[in-house]
Design an enzyme around this catalytic site. Structure first.
Site, mmCIF file in Angstrom:
data_model
loop_
_atom_site.group_PDB
_atom_site.id
_atom_site.type_symbol
_atom_site.label_atom_id
_atom_site.label_comp_id
_atom_site.label_asym_id
_atom_site.label_seq_id
_atom_site.Cartn_x
_atom_site.Cartn_y
_atom_site.Cartn_z
ATOM 1 N N HIS A 43 13.267 12.093 3.742
ATOM 2 C CA HIS A 43 12.444 13.209 3.703
ATOM 3 C C HIS A 43 12.418 14.298 2.763
ATOM 4 O O HIS A 43 11.176 14.884 2.322
ATOM 5 C CB HIS A 43 12.894 13.719 5.188
ATOM 6 C CG HIS A 43 11.894 14.828 5.814
ATOM 7 N ND1 HIS A 43 11.114 14.180 6.629
ATOM 8 C CD2 HIS A 43 11.485 16.081 5.440
ATOM 9 C CE1 HIS A 43 10.025 15.248 6.605
ATOM 10 N NE2 HIS A 43 10.494 16.300 6.064
ATOM 11 N N SER A 98 -1.477 26.728 -6.217
ATOM 12 C CA SER A 98 -1.063 28.102 -6.335
ATOM 13 C C SER A 98 -1.418 28.741 -7.603
ATOM 14 O O SER A 98 -1.670 29.432 -7.890
ATOM 15 C CB SER A 98 0.726 28.059 -6.256
ATOM 16 O OG SER A 98 0.944 27.688 -4.894
ATOM 17 N N LYS A 126 3.569 30.083 3.269
ATOM 18 C CA LYS A 126 2.743 29.501 1.921
ATOM 19 C C LYS A 126 1.291 29.563 2.295
ATOM 20 O O LYS A 126 0.570 30.138 1.360
ATOM 21 C CB LYS A 126 3.355 28.218 1.389
ATOM 22 C CG LYS A 126 4.305 28.027 0.604
ATOM 23 C CD LYS A 126 4.503 26.485 0.196
ATOM 24 C CE LYS A 126 5.025 26.372 -1.218
ATOM 25 N NZ LYS A 126 6.156 27.090 -1.901
ATOM 26 N N HIS A 145 0.718 -0.957 0.069
ATOM 27 C CA HIS A 145 -0.066 0.008 0.004
ATOM 28 C C HIS A 145 0.874 1.162 -0.033
ATOM 29 O O HIS A 145 0.858 2.044 -0.950
ATOM 30 C CB HIS A 145 -1.015 -0.053 1.139
ATOM 31 C CG HIS A 145 -1.564 1.327 1.245
ATOM 32 N ND1 HIS A 145 -2.605 1.535 0.778
ATOM 33 C CD2 HIS A 145 -1.365 2.333 2.436
ATOM 34 C CE1 HIS A 145 -3.027 2.894 1.186
ATOM 35 N NE2 HIS A 145 -2.271 3.445 2.205
ATOM 36 N N HIS A 202 14.651 13.297 12.158
ATOM 37 C CA HIS A 202 13.504 13.195 13.249
ATOM 38 C C HIS A 202 12.497 11.953 12.878
ATOM 39 O O HIS A 202 11.605 11.512 13.761
ATOM 40 C CB HIS A 202 12.520 14.584 12.882
ATOM 41 C CG HIS A 202 11.801 14.554 11.624
ATOM 42 N ND1 HIS A 202 11.773 15.905 10.990
ATOM 43 C CD2 HIS A 202 11.100 13.650 10.652
ATOM 44 C CE1 HIS A 202 11.139 15.615 9.779
ATOM 45 N NE2 HIS A 202 10.884 14.297 9.624
ATOM 46 N N HIS A 203 12.775 11.193 11.788
ATOM 47 C CA HIS A 203 12.424 9.838 11.686
ATOM 48 C C HIS A 203 12.898 8.868 12.799
ATOM 49 O O HIS A 203 12.441 7.757 12.832
ATOM 50 C CB HIS A 203 12.426 9.500 10.236
ATOM 51 C CG HIS A 203 11.616 10.312 9.299
ATOM 52 N ND1 HIS A 203 10.429 10.014 8.938
ATOM 53 C CD2 HIS A 203 11.931 11.344 8.500
ATOM 54 C CE1 HIS A 203 9.827 10.920 8.042
ATOM 55 N NE2 HIS A 203 11.252 11.874 7.649
ATOM 56 N N TRP A 262 7.231 -0.197 3.869
ATOM 57 C CA TRP A 262 7.798 0.806 2.717
ATOM 58 C C TRP A 262 9.193 1.199 2.908
ATOM 59 O O TRP A 262 10.031 1.698 2.228
ATOM 60 C CB TRP A 262 6.760 1.859 2.220
ATOM 61 C CG TRP A 262 6.899 3.279 3.163
ATOM 62 C CD1 TRP A 262 6.596 3.422 4.469
ATOM 63 C CD2 TRP A 262 7.549 4.247 2.734
ATOM 64 N NE1 TRP A 262 6.828 4.601 4.803
ATOM 65 C CE2 TRP A 262 7.630 5.285 3.702
ATOM 66 C CE3 TRP A 262 8.400 4.700 1.455
ATOM 67 C CZ2 TRP A 262 8.121 6.422 3.643
ATOM 68 C CZ3 TRP A 262 8.747 5.984 1.311
ATOM 69 C CH2 TRP A 262 8.906 6.820 2.678
ATOM 70 N N GLU A 321 11.983 13.369 -0.225
ATOM 71 C CA GLU A 321 10.909 12.618 -0.817
ATOM 72 C C GLU A 321 9.635 13.008 -0.175
ATOM 73 O O GLU A 321 8.620 13.387 -1.112
ATOM 74 C CB GLU A 321 10.854 11.075 -0.550
ATOM 75 C CG GLU A 321 9.940 10.354 -1.020
ATOM 76 C CD GLU A 321 9.746 9.981 -2.587
ATOM 77 O OE1 GLU A 321 10.877 10.712 -3.386
ATOM 78 O OE2 GLU A 321 8.779 9.935 -3.043
ATOM 79 N N TYR A 371 8.704 16.155 0.482
ATOM 80 C CA TYR A 371 8.511 17.242 -0.101
ATOM 81 C C TYR A 371 8.185 17.068 -1.852
ATOM 82 O O TYR A 371 7.891 17.923 -2.270
ATOM 83 C CB TYR A 371 9.634 18.321 0.334
ATOM 84 C CG TYR A 371 9.607 18.616 1.513
ATOM 85 C CD1 TYR A 371 8.465 19.681 2.110
ATOM 86 C CD2 TYR A 371 10.029 18.081 2.622
ATOM 87 C CE1 TYR A 371 8.165 19.934 3.523
ATOM 88 C CE2 TYR A 371 9.949 18.331 3.895
ATOM 89 C CZ TYR A 371 9.223 19.319 4.235
ATOM 90 O OH TYR A 371 8.738 19.510 5.688
ATOM 91 N N ASP A 419 7.347 20.955 -26.694
ATOM 92 C CA ASP A 419 7.441 19.719 -26.114
ATOM 93 C C ASP A 419 8.466 19.854 -25.073
ATOM 94 O O ASP A 419 9.110 21.006 -24.659
ATOM 95 C CB ASP A 419 7.745 18.696 -27.163
ATOM 96 C CG ASP A 419 7.582 17.299 -26.564
ATOM 97 O OD1 ASP A 419 7.362 16.985 -25.431
ATOM 98 O OD2 ASP A 419 7.081 16.513 -27.458
ATOM 99 N N SER A 436 13.602 5.934 -13.469
ATOM 100 C CA SER A 436 12.638 6.638 -14.393
ATOM 101 C C SER A 436 12.539 8.104 -13.366
ATOM 102 O O SER A 436 12.389 9.142 -14.177
ATOM 103 C CB SER A 436 11.238 5.966 -14.071
ATOM 104 O OG SER A 436 10.129 6.797 -14.248
ATOM 105 N N SER A 437 12.492 8.042 -12.311
ATOM 106 C CA SER A 437 12.367 9.363 -11.431
ATOM 107 C C SER A 437 13.553 10.398 -12.071
ATOM 108 O O SER A 437 13.255 11.489 -12.329
ATOM 109 C CB SER A 437 12.265 9.130 -10.240
ATOM 110 O OG SER A 437 11.124 8.378 -10.080
ATOM 111 N N THR A 443 6.515 26.850 5.484
ATOM 112 C CA THR A 443 5.177 26.047 5.172
ATOM 113 C C THR A 443 4.131 26.858 5.567
ATOM 114 O O THR A 443 3.147 27.226 4.919
ATOM 115 C CB THR A 443 5.209 24.506 5.958
ATOM 116 O OG1 THR A 443 6.316 24.118 5.614
ATOM 117 C CG2 THR A 443 4.210 23.814 5.080
ATOM 118 N N ARG A 488 1.702 1.208 15.252
ATOM 119 C CA ARG A 488 1.491 1.005 13.540
ATOM 120 C C ARG A 488 1.765 -0.381 13.307
ATOM 121 O O ARG A 488 2.327 -1.148 14.075
ATOM 122 C CB ARG A 488 2.160 1.973 12.679
ATOM 123 C CG ARG A 488 2.394 3.270 13.226
ATOM 124 C CD ARG A 488 3.518 4.022 12.234
ATOM 125 N NE ARG A 488 3.093 3.897 10.899
ATOM 126 C CZ ARG A 488 3.678 4.825 10.003
ATOM 127 N NH1 ARG A 488 4.616 5.654 10.510
ATOM 128 N NH2 ARG A 488 3.389 4.948 8.668
#
Lengths: 391, 613
Positions: free
Chosen positions: B253, B268, B331, B75, B302-303, B139, B255, B257, B104, B169-170, B328, B450
């Protein structure tokens, strides 16, 4: 599909109707709002339980300070939430497009506002940050003046082992899944893992610390008598870091005793006496179990290490809980079952049924090789009588 | 070499299935990304449904622990790498060239290559279901549970190799968009005139290019540990499991963002359009995005607050993490100020955009509470964090993406999405989302960890879990309406015209759907919100604007021809990975295909000889 579409076709959205009711400003709406707010508050209060593993119900200084810190952050968050969401919802409703409305005032920005809403959150965050940092250092170790009880914790798939190098009077104790501590005394844990990552967490006593192979971590807590109704008291914890198939069932308990009970437990710690015929039979049968389970508190470090080696090379052994004081525990199978004769028999007969994925059945081929427990009923009764010291 | 290009001559047509397989048109590739990722959203969302069914009641036996572990692993892995990222990529593809006035992307074939690699990587990881060896370590797949001693089956090889392929790919796509945005802007479109969505794409692309090598290192080490006997993470051989966590979160992290900045860009764009007012504090919104991009590299630990980092590291990462709330927040304040004093039209895209802000506020605020290490000690690895991440990634990313779909669907297809159905879609999703995820804050604070497949009744978590599971049903119906709306609107949605929202950006100045070459005449931009300027000027001069005014003969516009090579090389690369799972000979074949494909690609002429585009 067309019918669905027609029935779901209000061009006036729910928000529009909601907002027109606000502008109507009737008493009915206000009464409804009051009711809704009251119901929401009641529901929220109900949602904060004081259940077994609740963080809302600390019984010691560490968990208490962690809750205080969270509560302050929470109320700051609630205030910011109400203000910001309020302004957002107000703006979206107040400035809704009216028919025939021209182009609104084309503002591009405002430096004063930008500076204001950068600086205010920064100050707020720094204030909270300073207090947080003070807390980090203040609660890193128990107070220097405290008379600390040291316990070594080893995480295993999927149970915790506790070793007291000096439980009192120089006595060494090894036990599993139930940590016994005297009330009002700081306890400092030294945590290591025997296999994969685990995390040691008893919410009412302290936040968690990971149990990491190759590293040594520390955690301290204390259970305060003035926050506990009656002794002995049990506090519940469970592994919080995903550690494989039985992670959800890796529970443990902290038993808080008054000094007298604790001393008595330390004094009486030792293998079951085996003073009946049945118990003597059980002691012999236990020889099958002793390959993985030690039954004395003195010499099992070496034994566990060699079991681990055997496990890693795919052998039939696995480091298993020390059963010396099993008869004094209140639970079985890492806190899953109440400890009694019937449950212990159920566990030995088919551990897979109680705690899916655990290594007992899969590794002890000499007992479960056929898929069924190969002990006779009489042997099973005997080993249970021996372990529980049944007379 | 001529023989190789001779075997696969440059295709010329745009029609049929081969037209899609060989396409290099950024709009078609955007559609491919979007459709694939949306199918993955439905799959990964259904996996969540099974988990919610299992957790609805205590001591449930619907699925066992192994199935549950596979479900939460797939998931989250799918939602992050195969849903939100490619949905963002779908917007990058469709919107970026249009909004910067280009025909293009910079490297059209590389763009097609990125998509095919993404698709094959997705298929490879999901092939694990066919052989019954599904990834099951989460994950984040923390070492050393991922070692062969504790995870002997091939599930984690599928996971690691699948992610390595998705990483190719990314990075390819990110480089493409970086170059496109830097080099292909139309005349007059200076950096500070770019739409904010383009800015956020740029920042996201930079983060991607820098972050993916880190996880790639970790994944390569994991594959080597599992297949070639190295000991990077294997503790029995002296490896360090914390090393994996650092590699994972130094990537992980930024990631986060990568997942949230593109939807922030989408919002926006939508807020000014539906408020008929330029974005408030454009330079500040852009700059805060850049600041977030920088700071995202300084918060990863922090993780790992509970790994025993010691008070110094706890202090540093507590402070940096708390501070990232400032840009943040800025914004959010600017978005609200954009709405303030505007002429607000609550059409579905705007509802989703406002929903994004209101839910992201909750996710951001709960984030502050676990930025503080001592507070996080109680929250880490509980459902409180699950609530937080879903407010950020569902309330944030997915709502932003849905807003974007409602907004750009008319440009993509020439048809409007149903507005009435859209409002139902929004409200059901909004209510369902809150009903699902809000109780999780409490169930977490009440002590539920979890990744547990079952819990006892005596813990008192039952009714809150039931509430979450009921919320899922509402959410599911909300998303179902979205699917129905999509299908219905594709068939017989109202014709959109070229500019249904009176929007400020260039893509709305051409017809819907846009022609293959996008702009017959490359636009010339004189400021921000260029199409608003054009329309206001035209109105002042008294002649209305129509779409796609071509002052040039479109037959003279040369577009790159389709190509077989992107899909060939993508297949070759996937075979290399598949070989590691089956037989090395397959890797060898894959390597040859990829090698020959590369030669074919390099020798291919820019356009087929008889092509008119």
């Amino acid at each position: 599909m067309f019918e669905v579409r027609d029935s779901l076709k209000p061009q006036v959205g729910p928000l529009t109707r909601f907002s027109s009711r606000i502008r109507g400003g009737g008493h009915q709406y206000r009464r409804f709002a009051k009711f809704a707010i009251l119901a929401a508050v009641l529901l929220l209060l109900l949602a904060c339980s004081t259940g077994r593993q609740s963080t809302w119900d600390p019984v010691g200084p560490v968990a208490e300070r962690q809750l205080l810190l969270f509560n302050v952050l929470l109320w700051v968050m609630v205030a910011v939430f109400i203000i910001v969401e309020g302004v957002l919802v107000y703006a979206a409703i107040r400035y809704r497009r009216r028919p025939g409305q021209g182009l609104p005032n084309q503002t591009h920005g405002n430096m004063t506002l930008e500076i204001t809403w950068t600086i205010i959150p920064t100050i707020l965050i720094m204030a909270l940050g300073i207090w947080s940092v003070i807390t980090i250092y203040e609660f890193d170790e128990p107070p220097a003046s405290a008379d600390v009880l040291h316990v070594n914790v080893t995480g295993h798939q999927w149970w915790f082992e506790f070793e007291y190098e000096d439980a009192g009077g120089g006595k060494r104790i090894v036990t599993a899944n139930e940590l016994r501590v005297p009330v009002d005394r700081a306890v400092r844990l030294t945590l290591e893992s025997d296999d994969v990552l685990h995390s040691f967490w008893i919410p009412k006593l302290a936040g968690k610390i990971d149990v990491v192979p190759t590293r040594t971590n520390h955690l301290w807590f204390q259970a305060d008598s003035d926050k506990i109704d009656s002794l002995p008291a049990t506090f519940y914890g469970q592994c919080a870091e995903f550690c494989g198939i039985a992670h959800a069932l890796m529970k443990f308990r902290v038993r808080v005793l008054d000094q007298e009970d604790y001393d008595a437990w330390v004094r009486n710690y030792g293998p079951p006496p085996a003073n009946t015929e049945q118990a003597k039979q059980g002691q012999r049968v236990f020889g099958n179990c002793a390959m993985c389970h030690s039954i004395d508190g003195e010499n099992d470090s070496q034994a566990q290490a060699s079991r681990k080696q055997a496990f890693l090379s795919g052998g039939a052994l696995v480091p298993a809980p020390n059963l010396t004081d099993l008869r004094t525990r209140e639970s079985l199978a890492a806190g899953l079952l109440d400890l009694n004769k019937e449950n212990l028999k159920r566990w030995i007969r088919n551990p897979e049924d109680v705690k899916p994925g655990n290594y007992m059945k899969s590794r002890a081929a000499h007992l479960y090789g056929t898929g069924e427990l190969s002990l006779s009923d009489s042997d099973l009764d005997a080993v249970v009588a021996y372990l529980l010291n049944l007379q | 070499m001529a023989t190789i290009t001779g075997v696969l001559a440059r295709p010329t047509g745009y029609a049929g299935i081969w037209g899609w397989i060989t396409t290099v048109d950024h709009k078609r590739i955007g559609v491919l990304y979007g459709v694939t990722a949306f199918i993955m959203l439905l799959i990964a969302g259904s996996e969540a449904g099974i988990m919610r069914a299992q957790l609805a009641q205590p001591d449930s036996t619907l699925v066992g622990p192994e199935t549950f572990n596979r479900l939460f692993t797939m998931h989250a892995t799918a939602m992050v790498f195969m849903v939100i990222m490619p949905l963002s990529a779908s917007f990058f593809n469709f919107v970026v060239p249009l909004a910067i006035g280009a025909r293009d992307v910079a490297f059209p074939r590389l763009n097609a290559f990125s998509y095919w690699v993404f698709l094959f990587g997705t298929l490879l990881m999901h092939a694990s279901f066919l052989v019954g060896q599904v990834p099951n370590a989460g994950w984040f797949s923390y070492a050393n549970l991922t070692g062969t001693s504790y995870s002997p089956n091939a599930g984690l090889d599928f996971w690691a190799l699948g992610l390595l392929i998705l990483g190719i790919s990314s990075v390819a796509a990110a480089l493409n968009f970086l170059v496109t945005i830097v080099n292909m802007r139309c005349p007059g479109m200076t950096m500070m005139r770019m739409p904010v969505f383009i800015w956020m794409t740029l920042i996201t692309s930079i983060l991607l290019v820098l972050a993916f090598p880190v996880i790639t290192v970790g994944l390569v080490e994991l594959v080597m540990d599992r297949n070639f006997g190295t000991h990077f993470f294997d503790t029995a051989g002296g490896g360090d499991p914390i090393l994996w966590q650092h590699l994972f979160w130094v990537f992980g992290h930024p990631e986060v963002y990568i997942l949230i900045l593109p939807p922030m860009g989408v919002v926006s764009e939508i807020l000014p359009t539906f408020s008929r007012k330029p974005l408030f504090g454009y330079p500040v919104v852009v700059f805060s995005g850049i600041v977030i991009g920088f700071m995202s590299w300084a918060v990863w630990s922090h993780h790992m607050f509970t790994t025993g980092m010691g008070p110094t590291a706890l202090t540093v990462f507590t402070i940096t993490t708390m501070l990232i709330a400032v840009p943040t927040g800025v914004k959010i304040f600017n978005w609200i100020a954009t709405v303030w004093g505007g002429s607000v039209d609550l059409k579905t895209p705007m509802l989703f955009a406002l929903g994004f802000i209101s839910l992201f506020i909750i996710g951001g605020l709960s984030g502050v509470s676990h930025a503080v290490a001592p507070s996080d000690f109680q929250q880490q690895d509980t459902y409180y964090i699950v609530a937080h991440i879903h407010y950020v990634l569902f309330g944030g990313s997915i709502f932003g993406i849905l807003a974007g779909i409602y907004y750009w669907f008319p440009k993509l297809t020439g048809r409007m999405l149903g507005e009435g159905m859209g409002k139902w879609n929004f409200w059901l999703t909004f209510v369902g989302m809150n009903l699902t995820f809000f109780p999780m804050h409490f169930v977490g604070l009440n002590g539920m960890p979890r990744r547990i497949y079952t819990y006892g009744e005596e813990f008192g978590w039952g009714w809150l879990n039931m509430l979450s599971s009921l919320g899922y049903v509402v959410l599911f119906i909300g998303m179902l309406l979205f699917v129905i709306n999509l299908i219905q609107s594709l068939r017989n949605g109202r014709a959109a015209g070229h500019d249904p929202w009176d929007a400020p950006t260039l893509e709305w100045s051409i017809s819907s759907p846009p022609p293959v070459y996008n702009f017959a005449e490359i636009p010339h931009v004189e400021g921000r919100d260029p199409y608003w300027t054009t329309k206001q000027r035209a109105e002042a001069e008294g002649h209305p604007i129509t779409a796609g005014e071509a002052h040039v003969d479109v037959a003279t516009i040369h577009m790159p021809s389709p190509s077989y090579w992107p899909v060939v090389i993508a297949a070759g690369i996937t075979l290399i990975a598949a070989g590691l799972l089956t037989h090395y000979a397959l890797s060898f074949v894959g390597g040859i295909i990829a090698f020959l494909g590369t030669i074919g690609w390099s020798n291919e002429p820019a356009a087929a000889p008889q092509s008119h585009h």
